[in-house]
Design an enzyme around this catalytic site. Structure first.
Site, PDB file in Angstrom:
ATOM      1  N   TRP A 180      -5.528   1.900  -0.226  1.00  0.00           N
ATOM      2  CA  TRP A 180      -5.637   0.799  -1.213  1.00  0.00           C
ATOM      3  C   TRP A 180      -5.727  -0.450  -0.971  1.00  0.00           C
ATOM      4  O   TRP A 180      -6.409  -1.445  -1.531  1.00  0.00           O
ATOM      5  CB  TRP A 180      -4.134   1.337  -1.905  1.00  0.00           C
ATOM      6  N   ASP A 181      -5.125  -0.863   0.145  1.00  0.00           N
ATOM      7  CA  ASP A 181      -5.475  -2.203   0.757  1.00  0.00           C
ATOM      8  C   ASP A 181      -6.709  -2.336   0.863  1.00  0.00           C
ATOM      9  O   ASP A 181      -7.426  -3.455   0.400  1.00  0.00           O
ATOM     10  CB  ASP A 181      -4.720  -2.396   1.818  1.00  0.00           C
ATOM     11  N   LEU A 182      -7.455  -1.739   1.386  1.00  0.00           N
ATOM     12  CA  LEU A 182      -9.067  -1.667   1.820  1.00  0.00           C
ATOM     13  C   LEU A 182      -9.860  -1.565   0.547  1.00  0.00           C
ATOM     14  O   LEU A 182     -10.733  -2.446   0.505  1.00  0.00           O
ATOM     15  CB  LEU A 182      -9.399  -0.611   2.925  1.00  0.00           C
ATOM     16  N   GLY A 203      -9.625  -4.957  -1.042  1.00  0.00           N
ATOM     17  CA  GLY A 203     -10.106  -5.902  -0.419  1.00  0.00           C
ATOM     18  C   GLY A 203     -11.720  -5.961  -0.589  1.00  0.00           C
ATOM     19  O   GLY A 203     -12.267  -7.253  -1.034  1.00  0.00           O
ATOM     20  N   ASP A 216       0.946  -1.262   0.042  1.00  0.00           N
ATOM     21  CA  ASP A 216      -0.111   0.042   0.020  1.00  0.00           C
ATOM     22  C   ASP A 216       0.667   1.348  -0.218  1.00  0.00           C
ATOM     23  O   ASP A 216       0.611   2.052  -0.620  1.00  0.00           O
ATOM     24  CB  ASP A 216      -1.044   0.029   1.301  1.00  0.00           C
TER      25      ASP A 216
END
Lengths: 397, 397
Positions: free
Chosen positions: A154-156, A159, A125
């Site tokens: 960005w990770d969230l 996901g 991220d």
């Protein structure tokens, strides 16, 4: 659904599905993968991060370094059944969990693969974010140091998008369109999002990225202002209604009319003019905020339907009934760390349904035997042999 | 699917679905809603934001202030058909687009509702964020001002989660479980996420939120460092491998061993120790970065498999082949603003499939007649009457 992933994107994808009722089997290597000791930790060294991201899942511990362990994971990912053959991972495109390998075991497999860079190279991220320009747009004016976000946005986003992609692929499979792999690189999620929000079109047209502007809302009126008692409040005025309500609540209707007369324009229906001329407006707002305490402003703002918010710490938020305290999304549960604290169920509320119990993360390897028996049909003797050989593990005693 | 929403969350939900192949009908009020002129703008006043968020959708313009217009929207949202009766909105829970109202028209309607605060009061990304503590954790140490994020992370996460929720609800409906409303308040998405990542458990245990720590990676080793030529590079070392590779590439293996000997500990397998003792480590890294240019470090890092990234501006990113330039996700297309610029298709790549053309946003009202005829079965005469009465509108000439 089988979740062989680490850190945030893959595990949240699995979490969202588990909290919507899917059986999600998280596979970790024996002893835990790279995120099993990720901070924050409880006093006993148990990861509050891992146990928060893996609620409501089953846990299987398999030695991912050994060929026999790898084969077991492949078989789990490609398990038969209408609701199986669903797999999320952040393992490499061309490794033992490649789509080609798994597809040999189940032709209509659905695989969602979180990646760093789209070319397969390592990215997380923070390093994707640094390449997108945002840390240079964030933070106080006059301080040119890059400011990383603290929330792994960005990770969230990746996901949640993977959860969407996986269910969409399942729908397609139910409609006879077979399986597929969906690759979601953080770099593509980042690049697409910068474009979807207009950042890239703006940079192409102006020749440069949006300049750093502290907490000023781009293209409309908004910023943090300080009250008489030193509180910081965020105010937003995008729509004409938000604008007029704020002016009324702050008692600066006439003062703003004077600015409009001086400049020969009207702010009411053009949010952009408020942004362009914000330096003329800020002093009026600053004085109005500084004249009252937060406790005086809050009811006036709420009564007037103003869009505003106080900055508060997370510890204050924990007793805020709008967020945590008494929120029916949260339940007090005992976690693998031995700690009992409130944890949320699904982020979406279905008003017709009663919320079921929030279930904690498993202990590492808690469901190894159950899953090997029920999903792969292994006998007790076979499972015992895998334990003896150290290929799989149950929970620590 | 019908999308009656504004700003980021609802429109991205519709965008993700449209880019996966769904027919998405965006309804705006005649003349455009509150986000139709949102910045950034093209020279002609057209919103680059609106046209970027509404790619691949159909546009219907209906006067949402008039009863007859409202009834048309209700009928569109609750239109019949296996793949219809799918609705995303950020309109109020208890307004004319309430679930109860729509359900009278179609019992198995699926409605995803983006909200601000869960109690129905007004909240936007910035004001929810200010209540969660993050702006007080973000930014340079020693500067206590709140730092808002520039990327509307809560909006984006909510939008992707809504796309997931909508498809999951469709799957349930196909399985005979009827329709449902899913409410996704930004406040609940925020509160759940702070818990899912361990932030709240940490604050409950320590009594306070994570302190502001600039760009330091929490709980492991990572930060931005400056090269000889003044470039800023982000470095991340979470796993043992990331750590050892970084030390090798920077030539500080021995120097770190000396720190370990002095402190009587080993950093290799405990990422947390690297964080706790980071002030002892930073000088070694700072010197190693300052001894070389970015151009010298980059190949050494890449050859060694180090997880790192350069900070670059968005205009630099636009020529970065890893992000924009030549990325097959992007296609050069003509937009309603009259501008031609690259726009992305779906953020997920399905390697088996060829990417279809990226289709631009519609002109406002471009599909009004087509949708009223095809979805609601209105006759040409009836549609003409609605135009004459100003209840609906086509595209501006």
């Amino acid at each position: 659904m089988v979740d062989v992933s680490a850190f945030v994107a893959g595990p949240t994808c699995g979490l969202y599905l588990a909290q919507m009722g899917a059986e999600v089997i998280r596979v970790d290597t024996v002893g835990g993968g790279p995120d099993f000791r990720r901070w924050p930790l409880a006093e006993n060294g148990s990861s509050l991060y891992w146990e928060s991201l893996n609620k409501s899942k089953k846990s299987v511990a398999i030695d991912l370094a050994r060929p026999e362990g790898r084969e077991l994971v492949q078989r789990l990912a490609a398990a038969p059944g209408e609701n199986a053959g669903l797999f999320v991972t952040n393992f490499p495109v061309d490794g033992f969990l490649s789509y080609e390998n798994l597809r040999k075991l189940r032709d209509d497999l659905i695989c969602v693969r979180v990646m760093g860079w789209a070319d397969g190279s390592q990215g997380m991220d923070y390093t994707i974010n640094s390449a997108l320009g945002l840390p240079l747009m964030t933070g106080p004016v006059g301080d040119d140091r890059p400011v990383n976000h603290v929330l792994a946005a960005w990770d969230l986003l990746t996901g949640a998008y993977c959860a969407f992609g996986l269910v969409a692929a399942l729908l397609a499979r139910m409609r006879g369109q077979g399986g597929r792999e969906i690759r979601a690189p953080l770099s593509d999620v980042g690049a697409a999002t910068m474009a979807n929000l207009g950042f890239t079109a703006e940079a192409l047209m102006t020749g440069h990225q949006r300049p750093r502007m502290g907490n000023d809302l781009f293209g409309a009126f908004g910023r943090d202002f300080q009250t008489k008692d030193g509180e910081k409040l965020m105010l937003l005025c995008i729509t004409p209604r938000q604008w007029s309500k704020a002016l009324e609540a702050l008692g600066i209707v006439e003062a703003v009319k004077q600015v409009e007369a001086d400049l020969g324009l009207s702010f009411a229906t053009d949010e952009g003019l408020r942004f362009t001329h914000r330096e003329h407006l800020y002093p009026l707002f600053e004085r109005a905020f500084a004249a009252k305490t937060a406790a005086e402003l809050a009811p006036a703002f709420d009564a007037g339907g103003v869009t505003w918010g106080a900055y508060q710490t997370l510890e204050a938020a924990l007793s805020d009934p709008r967020l945590f305290k008494g929120n029916p999304m949260f339940q007090d549960i005992a976690h693998p760390s031995g700690k009992t604290y409130p944890a949320p169920g699904a982020m979406g509320t279905i008003p017709q349904d009663t919320r079921g119990p929030v279930t904690p993360a498993p202990k590492l390897g808690q469901h190894t035997d159950e899953v090997l028996a029920n999903v792969l049909g292994l006998s007790g003797g076979e499972i015992g042999r895998l334990h003896d050989a150290g290929v799989v593990a149950g929970p620590a005693a």
